[in-house]
Design an enzyme around this catalytic site. Structure first.
Site, PDB file in Angstrom:
ATOM      1  N   GLU A  62      -0.669  -5.153   8.690  1.00 32.80           N
ATOM      2  CA  GLU A  62      -0.013  -6.455   8.559  1.00 32.80           C
ATOM      3  C   GLU A  62       1.459  -6.436   8.979  1.00 32.80           C
ATOM      4  O   GLU A  62       2.079  -7.492   9.137  1.00 32.80           O
ATOM      5  CB  GLU A  62      -0.143  -6.970   7.120  1.00 32.80           C
ATOM      6  CG  GLU A  62      -1.555  -7.335   6.724  1.00 32.80           C
ATOM      7  CD  GLU A  62      -2.449  -6.145   6.359  1.00 32.80           C
ATOM      8  OE1 GLU A  62      -3.680  -6.290   6.434  1.00 32.80           O
ATOM      9  OE2 GLU A  62      -1.911  -5.062   6.015  1.00 32.80           O
ATOM     10  N   THR A 105     -11.556  10.167   6.834  1.00 36.14           N
ATOM     11  CA  THR A 105     -12.254   9.343   7.828  1.00 36.14           C
ATOM     12  C   THR A 105     -11.302   9.039   8.981  1.00 36.14           C
ATOM     13  O   THR A 105     -10.092   9.230   8.857  1.00 36.14           O
ATOM     14  CB  THR A 105     -12.722   8.009   7.208  1.00 36.14           C
ATOM     15  OG1 THR A 105     -11.571   7.212   6.919  1.00 36.14           O
ATOM     16  CG2 THR A 105     -13.540   8.245   5.940  1.00 36.14           C
ATOM     17  N   CYS A 127       3.570   3.496   4.892  1.00 37.49           N
ATOM     18  CA  CYS A 127       3.120   4.882   4.767  1.00 37.49           C
ATOM     19  C   CYS A 127       1.611   4.926   4.905  1.00 37.49           C
ATOM     20  O   CYS A 127       0.889   4.262   4.158  1.00 37.49           O
ATOM     21  CB  CYS A 127       3.548   5.442   3.403  1.00 37.49           C
ATOM     22  SG  CYS A 127       2.962   7.131   3.135  1.00 37.49           S
ATOM     23  N   VAL A 128       1.149   5.708   5.869  1.00 39.69           N
ATOM     24  CA  VAL A 128      -0.278   5.913   6.082  1.00 39.69           C
ATOM     25  C   VAL A 128      -0.543   7.410   5.896  1.00 39.69           C
ATOM     26  O   VAL A 128       0.045   8.239   6.585  1.00 39.69           O
ATOM     27  CB  VAL A 128      -0.720   5.459   7.491  1.00 39.69           C
ATOM     28  CG1 VAL A 128      -2.233   5.557   7.641  1.00 39.69           C
ATOM     29  CG2 VAL A 128      -0.234   4.034   7.780  1.00 39.69           C
ATOM     30  N   ARG A 151       9.678  12.748   2.724  1.00 40.36           N
ATOM     31  CA  ARG A 151      10.351  11.884   3.702  1.00 40.36           C
ATOM     32  C   ARG A 151      10.838  10.566   3.103  1.00 40.36           C
ATOM     33  O   ARG A 151      11.441   9.760   3.793  1.00 40.36           O
ATOM     34  CB  ARG A 151       9.407  11.615   4.871  1.00 40.36           C
ATOM     35  CG  ARG A 151       9.219  12.856   5.732  1.00 40.36           C
ATOM     36  CD  ARG A 151       7.972  12.798   6.609  1.00 40.36           C
ATOM     37  NE  ARG A 151       7.874  13.975   7.439  1.00 40.36           N
ATOM     38  CZ  ARG A 151       7.476  15.175   7.012  1.00 40.36           C
ATOM     39  NH1 ARG A 151       7.149  15.360   5.749  1.00 40.36           N
ATOM     40  NH2 ARG A 151       7.416  16.205   7.841  1.00 40.36           N
ATOM     41  N   TRP A 179       0.863  -1.183   0.000  1.00 41.43           N
ATOM     42  CA  TRP A 179       0.000   0.000   0.000  1.00 41.43           C
ATOM     43  C   TRP A 179       0.896   1.229   0.000  1.00 41.43           C
ATOM     44  O   TRP A 179       1.878   1.282   0.740  1.00 41.43           O
ATOM     45  CB  TRP A 179      -0.898  -0.010   1.241  1.00 41.43           C
ATOM     46  CG  TRP A 179      -2.011   0.983   1.172  1.00 41.43           C
ATOM     47  CD1 TRP A 179      -2.029   2.216   1.739  1.00 41.43           C
ATOM     48  CD2 TRP A 179      -3.244   0.824   0.489  1.00 41.43           C
ATOM     49  NE1 TRP A 179      -3.208   2.844   1.462  1.00 41.43           N
ATOM     50  CE2 TRP A 179      -3.988   2.005   0.684  1.00 41.43           C
ATOM     51  CE3 TRP A 179      -3.806  -0.198  -0.266  1.00 41.43           C
ATOM     52  CZ2 TRP A 179      -5.251   2.203   0.165  1.00 41.43           C
ATOM     53  CZ3 TRP A 179      -5.066  -0.009  -0.786  1.00 41.43           C
ATOM     54  CH2 TRP A 179      -5.769   1.173  -0.572  1.00 41.43           C
ATOM     55  N   HIS A 214     -10.220   6.294   9.806  1.00 40.18           N
ATOM     56  CA  HIS A 214      -9.434   5.095   9.491  1.00 40.18           C
ATOM     57  C   HIS A 214      -7.936   5.340   9.719  1.00 40.18           C
ATOM     58  O   HIS A 214      -7.233   4.464  10.246  1.00 40.18           O
ATOM     59  CB  HIS A 214      -9.700   4.663   8.042  1.00 40.18           C
ATOM     60  CG  HIS A 214      -8.991   3.431   7.630  1.00 40.18           C
ATOM     61  ND1 HIS A 214      -9.347   2.182   8.087  1.00 40.18           N
ATOM     62  CD2 HIS A 214      -7.920   3.242   6.813  1.00 40.18           C
ATOM     63  CE1 HIS A 214      -8.545   1.281   7.562  1.00 40.18           C
ATOM     64  NE2 HIS A 214      -7.658   1.901   6.790  1.00 40.18           N
TER      65      HIS A 214
END
Length: 161
Positions: free
Chosen positions: A63, A91, A85-86, A132, A27, A93
């Site tokens: 995960e 939302t 990376c998020v 980054r 992701w 989430h």
């Protein structure tokens, strides 16, 4: 003892008989691929051979904890680096994912005998991530690899006491 906001810039030149696992998320691969490249280059610069660094991929940040736990169970590694990376969305989430992976990796570090290095970017937007992952803010993958090397040195130092 003084502390600085910047990560340590230099490592000892001592040889390390070290084996490392690096796990990255698929992701946001546009970000995690350069993080992985930075980590691998840092290990190479520190004198580790390609055979000393195993790489793995998982679908997403949640995960990473499971992957790190399974890799710890093998007993093959002296350190594990997790890269992800998020990016904040509209939302909650983002908050749940960040909290889950942070707590999971923290738990592994508290309960296990090898360091698990947290190289997960938690950013407000894609540009922050790009900055980054080899951009103007450096490469946090390389910084995570440097932390793994330093923690390996720390463990050896403690074991010699």
């Amino acid at each position: 003892m003084s502390t600085t906001a910047n990560a340590p810039q230099s490592l000892s030149s001592k040889a390390r008989d070290m084996r490392v696992a690096v796990v990255r998320t698929l992701w946001n691969s546009k970000i995690t691929e350069p993080l992985m490249a930075g980590a691998l280059e840092e290990f190479k610069s520190a004198g580790l051979e390609a055979v000393d660094v195993d790489t793995f991929e998982v679908p997403g940040a949640i995960e990473l904890t499971f992957a790190a736990s399974k890799l710890i169970e093998t007993g093959l590694y002296d350190a594990i680096v997790v890269l992800g990376c998020v990016i904040r969305g509209g939302t909650p989430h983002f908050d749940y994912v960040c909290q889950s992976v942070t707590q999971g990796i923290t738990h592994l570090n508290a309960e296990c005998d090898i360091p698990v290095i947290f190289g997960v970017l938690t950013v407000d937007n894609e540009q922050d991530a790009i900055d980054r992952a080899g951009g103007k803010e450096g490469n946090k993958g390389a910084e995570a690899a440097r932390a793994a090397l330093l923690m390996y040195d720390f463990v050896e130092q403690v074991e010699d006491i």
